[in-house]
Scaffold this motif. Structure first.
Motif, PDB file in Angstrom:
ATOM      1  N   ARG A 191       6.858   9.115   9.964  1.00  0.00           N
ATOM      2  CA  ARG A 191       7.477  10.452   9.983  1.00  0.00           C
ATOM      3  C   ARG A 191       8.901  10.384  10.506  1.00  0.00           C
ATOM      4  NH1 ARG A 191       9.913  14.606   9.287  1.00  0.00           N
ATOM      5  NH2 ARG A 191       9.333  16.674  10.096  1.00  0.00           N
ATOM      6  N   ASN A 192       9.122   9.587  11.527  1.00  0.00           N
ATOM      7  CA  ASN A 192      10.438   9.526  12.154  1.00  0.00           C
ATOM      8  C   ASN A 192      11.418   8.615  11.419  1.00  0.00           C
ATOM      9  OD1 ASN A 192      10.479  11.019  14.968  1.00  0.00           O
ATOM     10  ND2 ASN A 192       8.455  10.123  14.758  1.00  0.00           N
ATOM     11  N   GLU A 193      10.905   7.592  10.737  1.00  0.00           N
ATOM     12  CA  GLU A 193      11.790   6.621  10.105  1.00  0.00           C
ATOM     13  C   GLU A 193      11.972   6.851   8.606  1.00  0.00           C
ATOM     14  OE1 GLU A 193      10.249   2.772  11.083  1.00  0.00           O
ATOM     15  OE2 GLU A 193      10.351   3.134  13.248  1.00  0.00           O
ATOM     16  N   LYS A 194      10.910   7.187   7.897  1.00  0.00           N
ATOM     17  CA  LYS A 194      10.980   7.312   6.436  1.00  0.00           C
ATOM     18  C   LYS A 194      10.999   8.759   5.947  1.00  0.00           C
ATOM     19  CE  LYS A 194      10.641   2.808   5.973  1.00  0.00           C
ATOM     20  NZ  LYS A 194      11.786   1.989   5.511  1.00  0.00           N
ATOM     21  N   LEU A 195      10.532   9.682   6.783  1.00  0.00           N
ATOM     22  CA  LEU A 195      10.485  11.089   6.388  1.00  0.00           C
ATOM     23  C   LEU A 195      11.335  11.943   7.327  1.00  0.00           C
ATOM     24  CD1 LEU A 195       6.642  11.507   5.659  1.00  0.00           C
ATOM     25  CD2 LEU A 195       8.472  11.190   3.978  1.00  0.00           C
ATOM     26  N   SER A 196      12.397  11.385   7.823  1.00  0.00           N
ATOM     27  CA  SER A 196      13.211  12.104   8.813  1.00  0.00           C
ATOM     28  C   SER A 196      13.864  13.356   8.230  1.00  0.00           C
ATOM     29  CB  SER A 196      14.293  11.176   9.377  1.00  0.00           C
ATOM     30  OG  SER A 196      15.122  10.678   8.338  1.00  0.00           O
ATOM     31  N   GLY A 197      14.073  13.387   6.918  1.00  0.00           N
ATOM     32  CA  GLY A 197      14.688  14.554   6.297  1.00  0.00           C
ATOM     33  C   GLY A 197      13.693  15.600   5.823  1.00  0.00           C
ATOM     34  N   LEU A 198      12.419  15.322   5.981  1.00  0.00           N
ATOM     35  CA  LEU A 198      11.372  16.246   5.535  1.00  0.00           C
ATOM     36  C   LEU A 198      11.299  17.471   6.440  1.00  0.00           C
ATOM     37  CD1 LEU A 198       8.754  16.698   3.735  1.00  0.00           C
ATOM     38  CD2 LEU A 198       7.518  15.636   5.636  1.00  0.00           C
ATOM     39  N   LYS A 199      11.094  18.630   5.830  1.00  0.00           N
ATOM     40  CA  LYS A 199      10.853  19.852   6.595  1.00  0.00           C
ATOM     41  C   LYS A 199       9.362  20.187   6.520  1.00  0.00           C
ATOM     42  CE  LYS A 199      15.463  21.833   6.100  1.00  0.00           C
ATOM     43  NZ  LYS A 199      16.267  23.003   5.659  1.00  0.00           N
ATOM     44  N   VAL A 200       8.833  20.688   7.627  1.00  0.00           N
ATOM     45  CA  VAL A 200       7.401  20.929   7.732  1.00  0.00           C
ATOM     46  C   VAL A 200       7.112  22.350   8.191  1.00  0.00           C
ATOM     47  CG1 VAL A 200       5.296  20.320   8.999  1.00  0.00           C
ATOM     48  CG2 VAL A 200       6.795  18.513   8.141  1.00  0.00           C
ATOM     49  N   LEU A 201       6.197  23.003   7.488  1.00  0.00           N
ATOM     50  CA  LEU A 201       5.633  24.273   7.940  1.00  0.00           C
ATOM     51  C   LEU A 201       4.217  23.981   8.414  1.00  0.00           C
ATOM     52  CD1 LEU A 201       5.475  27.380   8.205  1.00  0.00           C
ATOM     53  CD2 LEU A 201       4.675  27.428   5.830  1.00  0.00           C
ATOM     54  N   PRO A 233       4.760  12.243  -0.596  1.00  0.00           N
ATOM     55  CA  PRO A 233       5.790  11.585  -1.413  1.00  0.00           C
ATOM     56  C   PRO A 233       7.164  11.697  -0.756  1.00  0.00           C
ATOM     57  CG  PRO A 233       4.357  12.952  -2.782  1.00  0.00           C
ATOM     58  CD  PRO A 233       4.022  13.286  -1.351  1.00  0.00           C
ATOM     59  N   THR A 234       7.957  10.657  -0.880  1.00  0.00           N
ATOM     60  CA  THR A 234       9.250  10.630  -0.182  1.00  0.00           C
ATOM     61  C   THR A 234      10.255  11.644  -0.726  1.00  0.00           C
ATOM     62  OG1 THR A 234       9.940   8.810  -1.624  1.00  0.00           O
ATOM     63  CG2 THR A 234       9.013   8.226   0.528  1.00  0.00           C
ATOM     64  N   ASP A 235      10.021  12.186  -1.936  1.00  0.00           N
ATOM     65  CA  ASP A 235      10.966  13.172  -2.482  1.00  0.00           C
ATOM     66  C   ASP A 235      10.568  14.600  -2.131  1.00  0.00           C
ATOM     67  OD1 ASP A 235       8.742  13.405  -4.091  1.00  0.00           O
ATOM     68  OD2 ASP A 235       9.858  13.517  -5.981  1.00  0.00           O
ATOM     69  N   THR A 236       9.549  14.769  -1.270  1.00  0.00           N
ATOM     70  CA  THR A 236       9.096  16.099  -0.862  1.00  0.00           C
ATOM     71  C   THR A 236      10.147  16.777   0.005  1.00  0.00           C
ATOM     72  OG1 THR A 236       6.796  15.348  -0.894  1.00  0.00           O
ATOM     73  CG2 THR A 236       7.272  17.362   0.346  1.00  0.00           C
ATOM     74  N   GLU A 237      10.395  18.065  -0.267  1.00  0.00           N
ATOM     75  CA  GLU A 237      11.349  18.829   0.539  1.00  0.00           C
ATOM     76  C   GLU A 237      10.652  19.544   1.694  1.00  0.00           C
ATOM     77  OE1 GLU A 237      14.816  20.473  -2.182  1.00  0.00           O
ATOM     78  OE2 GLU A 237      12.888  20.745  -3.201  1.00  0.00           O
ATOM     79  N   TRP A 238       9.497  20.148   1.410  1.00  0.00           N
ATOM     80  CA  TRP A 238       8.720  20.837   2.436  1.00  0.00           C
ATOM     81  C   TRP A 238       7.270  20.384   2.362  1.00  0.00           C
ATOM     82  CZ3 TRP A 238       9.588  24.265   6.413  1.00  0.00           C
ATOM     83  CH2 TRP A 238      10.864  24.839   6.514  1.00  0.00           C
ATOM     84  N   PHE A 270       0.834  -1.196   0.000  1.00  0.00           N
ATOM     85  CA  PHE A 270       0.000   0.000   0.000  1.00  0.00           C
ATOM     86  C   PHE A 270       0.870   1.248   0.000  1.00  0.00           C
ATOM     87  CE2 PHE A 270      -2.459  -3.460   1.636  1.00  0.00           C
ATOM     88  CZ  PHE A 270      -3.686  -3.306   0.996  1.00  0.00           C
ATOM     89  N   THR A 271       0.493   2.204  -0.857  1.00  0.00           N
ATOM     90  CA  THR A 271       1.283   3.428  -1.005  1.00  0.00           C
ATOM     91  C   THR A 271       0.552   4.672  -0.506  1.00  0.00           C
ATOM     92  OG1 THR A 271       0.454   3.656  -3.276  1.00  0.00           O
ATOM     93  CG2 THR A 271       2.553   2.502  -2.980  1.00  0.00           C
ATOM     94  N   THR A 272      -0.760   4.568  -0.284  1.00  0.00           N
ATOM     95  CA  THR A 272      -1.545   5.672   0.253  1.00  0.00           C
ATOM     96  C   THR A 272      -2.608   5.115   1.194  1.00  0.00           C
ATOM     97  OG1 THR A 272      -3.048   5.613  -1.649  1.00  0.00           O
ATOM     98  CG2 THR A 272      -1.242   7.204  -1.737  1.00  0.00           C
ATOM     99  N   VAL A 273      -3.242   6.022   1.937  1.00  0.00           N
ATOM    100  CA  VAL A 273      -4.328   5.619   2.843  1.00  0.00           C
ATOM    101  C   VAL A 273      -5.443   6.652   2.760  1.00  0.00           C
ATOM    102  CG1 VAL A 273      -3.235   6.773   4.807  1.00  0.00           C
ATOM    103  CG2 VAL A 273      -4.923   4.979   5.216  1.00  0.00           C
ATOM    104  N   ASP A 274      -6.699   6.196   2.858  1.00  0.00           N
ATOM    105  CA  ASP A 274      -7.832   7.116   2.796  1.00  0.00           C
ATOM    106  C   ASP A 274      -8.996   6.544   3.585  1.00  0.00           C
ATOM    107  OD1 ASP A 274      -9.859   9.047   1.889  1.00  0.00           O
ATOM    108  OD2 ASP A 274      -8.421   9.497   0.288  1.00  0.00           O
ATOM    109  N   SER A 275      -9.817   7.436   4.125  1.00  0.00           N
ATOM    110  CA  SER A 275     -11.003   7.002   4.869  1.00  0.00           C
ATOM    111  C   SER A 275     -12.288   7.205   4.076  1.00  0.00           C
ATOM    112  CB  SER A 275     -11.104   7.771   6.197  1.00  0.00           C
ATOM    113  OG  SER A 275     -11.205   9.169   5.952  1.00  0.00           O
TER     114      SER A 275
END
Length: 285
Positions: free
Chosen positions: A96-106, A152-157, A26-31
């Motif tokens: 967030r902590n394991e796969k997106l550790s390099g992501l920056k968030v506003l 997406p894992t290539d997201t910068e922000w 699975f690559t996405t999740v939705d309700s």
């Protein structure tokens, strides 16, 4: 995200139905069952006042998979958990902590204007960075975990809207998304019954710093904020010219649906033309 049913069950401590195809990815999740067009979207069976997502589980699990918390709907390719909402948060926190550790968030929070400011910020930042913005008003402890899992894992922000209806929610959201910076649009009266006063609402909004390594905030010229004892490393206050803010606007005018103003910051001035009416949009911008 990119997880198998087995991975997801292990991440949230759920029970995978023994007749499941545990290797389904699975690559996405939705309700929202109406938005699930591919078997790679995990269905989160949530309940509301007038709906119960569990009624769609059996059909969606034939090709896909689901998170459920009602044992009456336990079927092949479903994962039974104590609470779907808690499971989503747990999975998203690990992701967030394991796969997106390099992501920056506003993070964007406030009583009103959150979605407008989120869209404006994402548009501006998208000129330089690969940006993901949270969809619609998915800003709750239910919606934001799904948004985190869909980045997406290539997201910068990532520009993520943070809402609240009960005390403690903003802090939990902040610990999940781990913002690098945050915007507080204003302190209004929304949900005042739950918080008792505007002071209570202000304290809740400022708890966005809970998950921040360094508290870098953009905020309105609001006395409640300025009188707060919350420790902030760097603050940019915004308001009209003459209010003493380090970011301000002046020369506001409207004509033919276009709002023009001059933005001032650090001794620099820039003329901005917004394709929208209203001084509230000037403050948002």
């Amino acid at each position: 995200m990119n997880y198998t049913l087995k991975d997801i069950a292990e991440m949230c401590g759920g029970t995978l139905h023994p007749q499941s195809e545990s290797g389904r990815v699975f690559t996405t999740v939705d309700s929202d069952s109406r938005k699930i067009k591919a078997s790679t979207t995990l269905f989160a069976a949530l309940r509301g006042d007038n709906f119960d997502g569990h009624s769609f589980v059996s059909a969606l699990c034939k090709e896909g998979g689901a998170l459920i918390d009602d044992p009456n709907y336990f079927c092949p390719n479903s994962i039974l958990v104590e609470s779907v909402k808690k499971a989503l948060y747990t999975i998203a926190f690990r992701h967030r902590n394991e796969k997106l550790s390099g992501l920056k968030v506003l993070a964007v929070t406030g009583s009103v204007g959150k979605t407008t400011v989120k869209n404006m910020a994402a548009l501006v930042m998208g000129a330089k960075y690969r940006v993901y913005k949270s969809a619609g008003n998915r800003n709750s402890l239910t919606g934001l975990p799904m948004e985190v899992l869909n980045i997406p894992t290539d997201t910068e922000w990532a520009v993520l809207e943070a809402g609240m209806s009960d005390p403690g929610e903003i802090a939990q959201i902040s610990r999940l998304i781990k913002p690098n910076a945050a915007i507080i649009t204003n302190i209004g009266h929304s949900h005042i019954l739950a918080f008792g006063s505007r002071e209570g609402i202000c304290a809740e909004k400022l708890s966005i710093v809970e998950g921040m390594e360094n508290s870098l905030l953009v905020m309105p010229n609001e006395p409640l904020i300025k009188n707060s004892t919350v420790s902030i490393d760097e603050a940019v206050y915004c308001g009209a010219q003459g209010c003493g803010c380090n970011a301000c606007y002046k020369n506001v005018g409207e004509e033919s649906g276009i709002t023009e103003f001059t933005a001032c910051y650090n001794d620099k001035e820039t003329v901005i033309k917004l394709p929208a009416s209203g001084i509230h949009n000037v403050q948002n911008a």
